[in-house]
Scaffold this motif. Structure first.
Motif, mmCIF file in Angstrom:
data_model
loop_
_atom_site.group_PDB
_atom_site.id
_atom_site.type_symbol
_atom_site.label_atom_id
_atom_site.label_comp_id
_atom_site.label_asym_id
_atom_site.label_seq_id
_atom_site.Cartn_x
_atom_site.Cartn_y
_atom_site.Cartn_z
ATOM 1 N N LEU A 136 1.032 -1.357 0.054
ATOM 2 C CA LEU A 136 0.161 -0.230 0.016
ATOM 3 C C LEU A 136 1.017 1.262 -0.380
ATOM 4 O O LEU A 136 1.672 1.741 0.713
ATOM 5 C CB LEU A 136 -1.095 -0.136 1.391
ATOM 6 C CG LEU A 136 -1.709 1.415 1.372
ATOM 7 C CD1 LEU A 136 -2.799 1.050 0.032
ATOM 8 C CD2 LEU A 136 -2.345 1.636 3.045
ATOM 9 N N SER A 137 0.668 2.180 -0.840
ATOM 10 C CA SER A 137 1.339 3.290 -0.888
ATOM 11 C C SER A 137 0.943 4.756 0.478
ATOM 12 O O SER A 137 -0.236 4.664 0.156
ATOM 13 C CB SER A 137 1.633 3.787 -2.172
ATOM 14 O OG SER A 137 1.842 5.504 -2.269
ATOM 15 N N LEU A 138 1.750 5.169 1.063
ATOM 16 C CA LEU A 138 1.026 5.993 1.902
ATOM 17 C C LEU A 138 1.418 6.487 1.668
ATOM 18 O O LEU A 138 0.378 8.287 1.881
ATOM 19 C CB LEU A 138 1.605 5.453 2.981
ATOM 20 C CG LEU A 138 1.670 4.310 3.953
ATOM 21 C CD1 LEU A 138 2.575 3.826 5.205
ATOM 22 C CD2 LEU A 138 0.741 4.389 4.339
ATOM 23 N N ASP A 139 1.639 7.328 0.312
ATOM 24 C CA ASP A 139 2.019 8.565 0.046
ATOM 25 C C ASP A 139 1.132 8.982 -1.319
ATOM 26 O O ASP A 139 1.616 8.095 -1.964
ATOM 27 C CB ASP A 139 3.823 9.482 0.301
ATOM 28 C CG ASP A 139 3.471 9.216 2.158
ATOM 29 O OD1 ASP A 139 2.988 9.374 2.555
ATOM 30 O OD2 ASP A 139 4.989 8.441 1.802
ATOM 31 N N GLN A 140 0.767 10.388 -1.782
ATOM 32 C CA GLN A 140 0.402 10.702 -2.986
ATOM 33 C C GLN A 140 1.978 10.448 -3.496
ATOM 34 O O GLN A 140 3.123 11.175 -2.928
ATOM 35 C CB GLN A 140 0.092 11.957 -3.107
ATOM 36 C CG GLN A 140 -1.476 11.553 -2.852
ATOM 37 C CD GLN A 140 -2.361 12.908 -3.055
ATOM 38 O OE1 GLN A 140 -1.546 14.226 -3.154
ATOM 39 N NE2 GLN A 140 -3.546 12.631 -2.897
ATOM 40 N N GLY A 141 1.708 10.526 -4.715
ATOM 41 C CA GLY A 141 3.517 10.326 -5.657
ATOM 42 C C GLY A 141 4.535 9.954 -5.219
ATOM 43 O O GLY A 141 5.404 9.505 -5.789
ATOM 44 N N GLY A 142 3.497 8.635 -4.850
ATOM 45 C CA GLY A 142 5.129 7.486 -4.302
ATOM 46 C C GLY A 142 5.305 6.790 -5.629
ATOM 47 O O GLY A 142 4.414 6.332 -6.176
ATOM 48 N N VAL A 143 6.822 6.581 -5.395
ATOM 49 C CA VAL A 143 7.103 5.493 -6.311
ATOM 50 C C VAL A 143 8.216 4.237 -5.380
ATOM 51 O O VAL A 143 9.176 4.635 -4.471
ATOM 52 C CB VAL A 143 7.936 6.237 -7.409
ATOM 53 C CG1 VAL A 143 8.867 5.240 -8.577
ATOM 54 C CG2 VAL A 143 7.364 7.027 -8.812
ATOM 55 N N ILE A 144 7.817 2.938 -6.267
ATOM 56 C CA ILE A 144 8.704 1.739 -5.827
ATOM 57 C C ILE A 144 9.376 0.890 -6.888
ATOM 58 O O ILE A 144 8.990 1.036 -7.274
ATOM 59 C CB ILE A 144 7.766 1.232 -4.508
ATOM 60 C CG1 ILE A 144 8.575 0.216 -3.596
ATOM 61 C CG2 ILE A 144 7.305 0.326 -5.482
ATOM 62 C CD1 ILE A 144 7.680 -0.861 -2.538
ATOM 63 N N PHE A 145 10.275 0.717 -6.501
ATOM 64 C CA PHE A 145 11.321 0.011 -7.315
ATOM 65 C C PHE A 145 11.559 -1.170 -6.800
ATOM 66 O O PHE A 145 11.876 -2.307 -5.826
ATOM 67 C CB PHE A 145 12.567 0.508 -7.241
ATOM 68 C CG PHE A 145 13.624 -0.345 -8.724
ATOM 69 C CD1 PHE A 145 13.940 0.290 -9.731
ATOM 70 C CD2 PHE A 145 14.632 -1.112 -8.045
ATOM 71 C CE1 PHE A 145 14.137 0.064 -10.504
ATOM 72 C CE2 PHE A 145 15.296 -1.814 -9.264
ATOM 73 C CZ PHE A 145 14.790 -0.836 -10.490
ATOM 74 N N GLU A 146 10.859 -2.662 -7.887
ATOM 75 C CA GLU A 146 10.979 -3.701 -8.193
ATOM 76 C C GLU A 146 12.137 -4.650 -8.778
ATOM 77 O O GLU A 146 12.047 -4.140 -9.851
ATOM 78 C CB GLU A 146 9.799 -4.144 -8.083
ATOM 79 C CG GLU A 146 9.158 -5.264 -8.243
ATOM 80 C CD GLU A 146 8.129 -5.904 -8.746
ATOM 81 O OE1 GLU A 146 6.933 -5.034 -7.820
ATOM 82 O OE2 GLU A 146 7.355 -6.512 -9.945
ATOM 83 N N VAL A 147 12.540 -5.570 -8.119
ATOM 84 C CA VAL A 147 13.288 -6.099 -9.301
ATOM 85 C C VAL A 147 12.414 -7.901 -8.329
ATOM 86 O O VAL A 147 12.375 -8.295 -7.170
ATOM 87 C CB VAL A 147 14.326 -6.434 -8.043
ATOM 88 C CG1 VAL A 147 15.346 -7.526 -9.060
ATOM 89 C CG2 VAL A 147 15.079 -4.936 -8.255
ATOM 90 N N LYS A 148 12.743 -9.044 -9.265
ATOM 91 C CA LYS A 148 12.465 -10.204 -8.652
ATOM 92 C C LYS A 148 12.206 -10.790 -10.267
ATOM 93 O O LYS A 148 13.333 -10.962 -11.589
ATOM 94 C CB LYS A 148 10.785 -10.087 -8.974
ATOM 95 C CG LYS A 148 9.370 -9.947 -10.274
ATOM 96 C CD LYS A 148 8.371 -10.253 -9.673
ATOM 97 C CE LYS A 148 8.131 -9.212 -10.657
ATOM 98 N NZ LYS A 148 5.961 -9.469 -10.342
ATOM 99 N N HIS A 149 12.365 -12.168 -10.393
ATOM 100 C CA HIS A 149 12.571 -13.076 -11.594
ATOM 101 C C HIS A 149 12.328 -13.052 -13.189
ATOM 102 O O HIS A 149 11.039 -12.288 -11.979
ATOM 103 C CB HIS A 149 12.930 -14.666 -11.142
ATOM 104 C CG HIS A 149 13.906 -15.111 -10.478
ATOM 105 N ND1 HIS A 149 15.329 -15.066 -10.772
ATOM 106 C CD2 HIS A 149 14.790 -15.477 -8.591
ATOM 107 C CE1 HIS A 149 16.114 -15.154 -9.507
ATOM 108 N NE2 HIS A 149 15.586 -15.075 -8.694
ATOM 109 N N GLY A 150 12.531 -12.687 -13.325
ATOM 110 C CA GLY A 150 11.912 -12.936 -14.766
ATOM 111 C C GLY A 150 11.570 -14.193 -15.161
ATOM 112 O O GLY A 150 11.855 -15.534 -15.214
#
Length: 157
Positions: free
Chosen positions: A103-117
């Motif tokens: 859950l984004s807690l802030d407007q304008g939030g950006v998270i970086f995700e890394v996982k296997h493809g």
């Protein structure tokens, strides 16, 4: 050289705010078949990330802008871990097969995700059966519950 600049974060957040889904992503991997998926995801606080799991891969999350609540659940839907990225932790890894939600807690939030493809859409059996569908009448209630959910609690919808 691939990079994500502060201007890119602002632009991506604007795209999420304008999106009906309230999310937008910017992939660093060049194709969906890439063996490692790397992407920035802008999320607004009112977007639903349905509780789900990735049986084939771990998932690493890093906040680029804003704070994010990450919940882990057991098979019964009870909260077994709760962490606020960007406040209590800088990086979080969810093991393969663990039910989780963000859950984004802030407007304008950006998270970086890394996982296997390679990229694989989440299969229906990998969405928690107790979680509501996106766009359903129970979404607002679930998002409010995410914010206050504590260890051992379960959403009853």
């Amino acid at each position: 050289m691939k990079k994500i600049t502060p201007a890119d974060l602002t632009s991506l957040a604007g795209k999420a705010q304008a999106s009906a889904r309230r999310r937008a992503n910017h992939n660093l991997h060049e194709e969906l078949a890439d063996p490692i998926q790397r992407l920035a995801i802008a999320m607004e606080p009112d977007t639903l990330v349905r509780p789900h799991r990735h049986p084939h891969t771990w998932e690493l999350l890093y906040p680029l802008a804003g704070r994010f609540l990450v919940l882990h659940f057991n098979d019964a839907g009870e909260v077994i871990a709760r962490q606020i990225l960007g406040e209590d932790a800088a990086v979080l890894e969810t093991p393969a097969g663990v039910w989780h939600a963000v859950l984004s807690l802030d407007q304008g939030g950006v998270i970086f995700e890394v996982k296997h493809g390679p990229y694989m859409p989440i299969a229906e059996q990998d969405f928690a059966p107790w979680g509501p569908l996106d766009g359903g009448s129970k979404v607002a209630g679930l998002l409010a519950w995410y914010k206050r959910a504590q260890l051992g609690e379960r959403w009853t919808g």
